[in-house]
Design a protein around this motif. Structure first.
Motif, mmCIF file in Angstrom:
data_model
loop_
_atom_site.group_PDB
_atom_site.id
_atom_site.type_symbol
_atom_site.label_atom_id
_atom_site.label_comp_id
_atom_site.label_asym_id
_atom_site.label_seq_id
_atom_site.Cartn_x
_atom_site.Cartn_y
_atom_site.Cartn_z
ATOM 1 N N TYR A 128 58.600 15.131 77.678
ATOM 2 C CA TYR A 128 58.897 13.716 77.916
ATOM 3 C C TYR A 128 59.315 12.994 76.631
ATOM 4 O O TYR A 128 59.174 13.523 75.531
ATOM 5 C CB TYR A 128 57.678 13.037 78.545
ATOM 6 N N GLU A 214 61.820 9.656 79.768
ATOM 7 C CA GLU A 214 60.831 8.701 80.255
ATOM 8 C C GLU A 214 59.515 9.021 79.566
ATOM 9 O O GLU A 214 59.239 10.181 79.246
ATOM 10 C CB GLU A 214 60.671 8.831 81.772
ATOM 11 N N LYS A 218 54.026 6.624 81.470
ATOM 12 C CA LYS A 218 54.616 5.851 82.564
ATOM 13 C C LYS A 218 54.719 6.707 83.819
ATOM 14 O O LYS A 218 54.450 6.241 84.933
ATOM 15 C CB LYS A 218 56.007 5.354 82.148
ATOM 16 N N ARG A 219 55.100 7.969 83.645
ATOM 17 C CA ARG A 219 55.190 8.869 84.784
ATOM 18 C C ARG A 219 53.806 9.069 85.417
ATOM 19 O O ARG A 219 53.661 9.059 86.643
ATOM 20 C CB ARG A 219 55.779 10.214 84.352
ATOM 21 N N ARG A 222 52.849 6.056 87.480
ATOM 22 C CA ARG A 222 53.568 5.993 88.749
ATOM 23 C C ARG A 222 52.997 6.985 89.748
ATOM 24 O O ARG A 222 52.882 6.693 90.943
ATOM 25 C CB ARG A 222 55.048 6.243 88.506
ATOM 26 N N ASP A 223 52.618 8.179 89.257
ATOM 27 C CA ASP A 223 52.030 9.171 90.138
ATOM 28 C C ASP A 223 50.693 8.697 90.713
ATOM 29 O O ASP A 223 50.370 8.978 91.879
ATOM 30 C CB ASP A 223 51.831 10.502 89.389
#
Length: 226
Positions: A128, A214, A218-219, A222-223
């Motif tokens: 990432y 990204e 942040k990922r 969101r998950d």
């Protein structure tokens, strides 16, 4: 002295069980400050990288690793001390500054400092976007950046597993990156982003991981919302 004793005793166990295989160890400077910038697939990354490097490598670690109670708390505390980790309170807005201040102090003493530019473990094994702290450290201290790829620690210790599966840990170290040409541009966010991206490109080439533009945090957020 305690560090070397613990590294010798616990290190022998790690060598016997996980038999680390490392490429490019010659790229780690024999002396002077350097930043070891690694991808981050598993908690065990902070155990195995210091194990294969002859010099002491200092990482920052969550303060909770040093405050546990009982036998388990003692073992974790001893283990983190053995691999050269320094406790840092990573909660709150001052966390990033505390981490960078620790890094600058370690480097000013001519030592090796380990950092994960992604800021957190990869949630899915991909590489990432890097945070610019690694660039600020390099530009402010003049230290070279040595890219390090942990190749299979995520498979040996998936998220949620406390102890890695038995297997052979693989580590690949690349040539150091010198950013002294940008020393006069410390604080320029465009330069810091360019330096960080160059480090991440080196990690992508070493690790073979697919790159995601990204931030991993942040990922993960969101998950969790999904």
């Amino acid at each position: 002295m305690i560090y070397w004793v613990l590294k010798a005793t616990l290190g022998s166990l790690l060598w016997a069980v996980w038999r680390p295989q490392v490429e490019g160890l010659e790229h780690v400077p024999e002396g002077g400050p350097a930043i070891l910038a690694s991808n981050h697939l598993s908690v065990s990354d902070s155990f195995f990288l210091p194990l294969v490097v002859k010099r002491r490598v200092t990482f920052i670690a969550k303060e909770e690793y040093f405050t546990g109670t009982g036998l388990k708390g003692w073992f974790v505390r001893m283990f983190m001390s053995a691999v050269g980790a320094i406790p840092v309170d990573r909660a709150g807005g001052a966390a990033a500054n505390a981490s960078l201040d620790t890094g600058k102090r370690v480097l000013s003493e001519g030592r090796l400092f380990g950092i994960y530019p992604e800021g957190t473990r990869s949630p899915d094994g991909r590489l990432y976007r890097g945070k610019t702290g690694v660039a600020r450290l390099a530009l402010q201290t003049g230290s070279p950046v040595v890219p390090v790829a942990m190749l299979n620690t995520g498979e040996l210790q998936p998220i949620g597993k406390r102890i890695p599966h038995r297997g052979r840990v693989q580590i690949r170290i690349g040539p150091s990156l010198d950013f002294n040409r940008y020393r006069e541009l410390v604080g320029d966010r465009f330069i810091e982003r360019a330096v960080t991206d160059e480090v991440m490109d080196a990690l992508r080439e070493l690790s073979g991981q697919p790159y995601v533009d990204e931030y991993a945090a942040k990922r993960k957020g969101r998950d969790q919302e999904a």
